[in-house]
Scaffold this active site. Sequence first.
Site, mmCIF file in Angstrom:
data_model
loop_
_atom_site.group_PDB
_atom_site.id
_atom_site.type_symbol
_atom_site.label_atom_id
_atom_site.label_comp_id
_atom_site.label_asym_id
_atom_site.label_seq_id
_atom_site.Cartn_x
_atom_site.Cartn_y
_atom_site.Cartn_z
ATOM 1 N N GLU A 81 -37.836 -37.044 61.901
ATOM 2 C CA GLU A 81 -37.463 -35.740 62.421
ATOM 3 C C GLU A 81 -38.164 -34.652 61.611
ATOM 4 O O GLU A 81 -38.032 -34.604 60.386
ATOM 5 C CB GLU A 81 -35.955 -35.500 62.398
ATOM 6 C CG GLU A 81 -35.602 -34.156 63.028
ATOM 7 C CD GLU A 81 -34.117 -33.879 63.133
ATOM 8 O OE1 GLU A 81 -33.716 -33.193 64.095
ATOM 9 O OE2 GLU A 81 -33.355 -34.343 62.252
ATOM 10 N N ASP A 156 -39.762 -23.364 64.755
ATOM 11 C CA ASP A 156 -39.898 -21.906 64.698
ATOM 12 C C ASP A 156 -40.806 -21.441 65.834
ATOM 13 O O ASP A 156 -41.951 -21.881 65.936
ATOM 14 C CB ASP A 156 -40.513 -21.512 63.351
ATOM 15 C CG ASP A 156 -40.437 -20.013 63.083
ATOM 16 O OD1 ASP A 156 -40.473 -19.232 64.057
ATOM 17 O OD2 ASP A 156 -40.357 -19.632 61.910
ATOM 18 N N LYS A 160 -43.774 -13.329 67.950
ATOM 19 C CA LYS A 160 -44.809 -12.311 68.110
ATOM 20 C C LYS A 160 -46.137 -12.954 68.474
ATOM 21 O O LYS A 160 -46.527 -13.978 67.901
ATOM 22 C CB LYS A 160 -44.953 -11.488 66.833
ATOM 23 C CG LYS A 160 -43.726 -10.649 66.507
ATOM 24 C CD LYS A 160 -43.940 -9.826 65.252
ATOM 25 C CE LYS A 160 -42.702 -8.985 64.935
ATOM 26 N NZ LYS A 160 -42.883 -8.181 63.699
ATOM 27 N N ASP A 192 -36.199 -23.589 73.196
ATOM 28 C CA ASP A 192 -35.566 -22.685 74.151
ATOM 29 C C ASP A 192 -36.352 -21.381 74.297
ATOM 30 O O ASP A 192 -35.832 -20.395 74.793
ATOM 31 C CB ASP A 192 -34.103 -22.414 73.770
ATOM 32 C CG ASP A 192 -33.932 -21.841 72.375
ATOM 33 O OD1 ASP A 192 -34.949 -21.583 71.701
ATOM 34 O OD2 ASP A 192 -32.780 -21.644 71.947
ATOM 35 N N THR A 241 -26.683 -28.634 69.037
ATOM 36 C CA THR A 241 -26.481 -28.156 67.676
ATOM 37 C C THR A 241 -26.028 -26.694 67.679
ATOM 38 O O THR A 241 -26.100 -25.993 68.689
ATOM 39 C CB THR A 241 -27.776 -28.267 66.868
ATOM 40 O OG1 THR A 241 -28.770 -27.417 67.470
ATOM 41 C CG2 THR A 241 -28.280 -29.701 66.842
ATOM 42 N N GLU A 244 -28.890 -24.542 68.846
ATOM 43 C CA GLU A 244 -29.070 -24.447 70.295
ATOM 44 C C GLU A 244 -27.981 -23.582 70.920
ATOM 45 O O GLU A 244 -28.249 -22.825 71.861
ATOM 46 C CB GLU A 244 -29.066 -25.833 70.935
ATOM 47 C CG GLU A 244 -29.342 -25.775 72.432
ATOM 48 C CD GLU A 244 -29.393 -27.130 73.112
ATOM 49 O OE1 GLU A 244 -29.624 -27.170 74.342
ATOM 50 O OE2 GLU A 244 -29.216 -28.164 72.426
#
Length: 283
Positions: A81, A156, A160, A192, A241, A244
């Site tokens: 992960e 992340d 921008k 997302d 999580t 999320e």
Amino acid sequence: MSGASRRTLEEGVAEGVFLARTKSFMRRTRELPPNLQRTWDEHASRYVIEVERDLGHTTVAAGVRFDPVALFGRRAPLTIEIGSGTGEQIVAAAASHPERDYLAFEVWVPGIAKLISKAVSAGVGNIRVVEADAQLALPIVFDDAIADEVWTFFPDPWRKARHRKRRLVSDSFAPEVARVLVDGGAWRLATDWDDYAWQMRDVIEACELFANPYEGERPDPSDPEPERGGFAPRFAGRVVTHFETRGIDAGRSAHDLVAVRLPRGDEGGTAEPASDGDGSAGR
């Protein structure tokens, strides 16, 4: 180490100081509140992989190698992960699948301490975590074809436009993930942020080492190319999580993606959808 990673280190040496690859991967703090410090002192030796560093706190030295059999004391399917946060996902998976092993890369020390706390509470021992930038570490620490799955959930987004070149999921990173996966192994991703989802799809479908088993499926009307699709059903092994939930509260919805590692010597072929019911790659 890849050429890009080595150049990053060499540039730091030339300036006399090592700068982390991007600000998001710099250690934010090493100081822990008393409760997490106690957890760390009592249990970190069981879960945390201590490594020799190169230049910088989140690097690993060129000679470091990870042998999963030595790390876990057994031979078992391995999931890596990238970005474990506070450990919600990986601890839930490890508890549900004691027959599998899980290795996390995380750079936020309080997050690692919280992961350890969750692992202790769940009574799981099939997790290891290393404080390192995965983009720098993967080319160094792993042999080829060592993992059954790699997870990159909610990296992340670098929202921008001028910062998007810093995103982890990129054309240069995909071949390194493919290298560590077994043939038929799965790279599972989720985000997302819509424009990052489009980018993830493009990276998967542009890499000749991967096949997208959901190519053309689940088109999204907000996609700049709405007919393309390419998104997977939600991975059954991906828990909701806290991170999320914050996105849901903000009105965002997640896109799941899967890239299946093509057999060595058979790049450019097709792949069956990876199993999404038990956390295995279905090989």
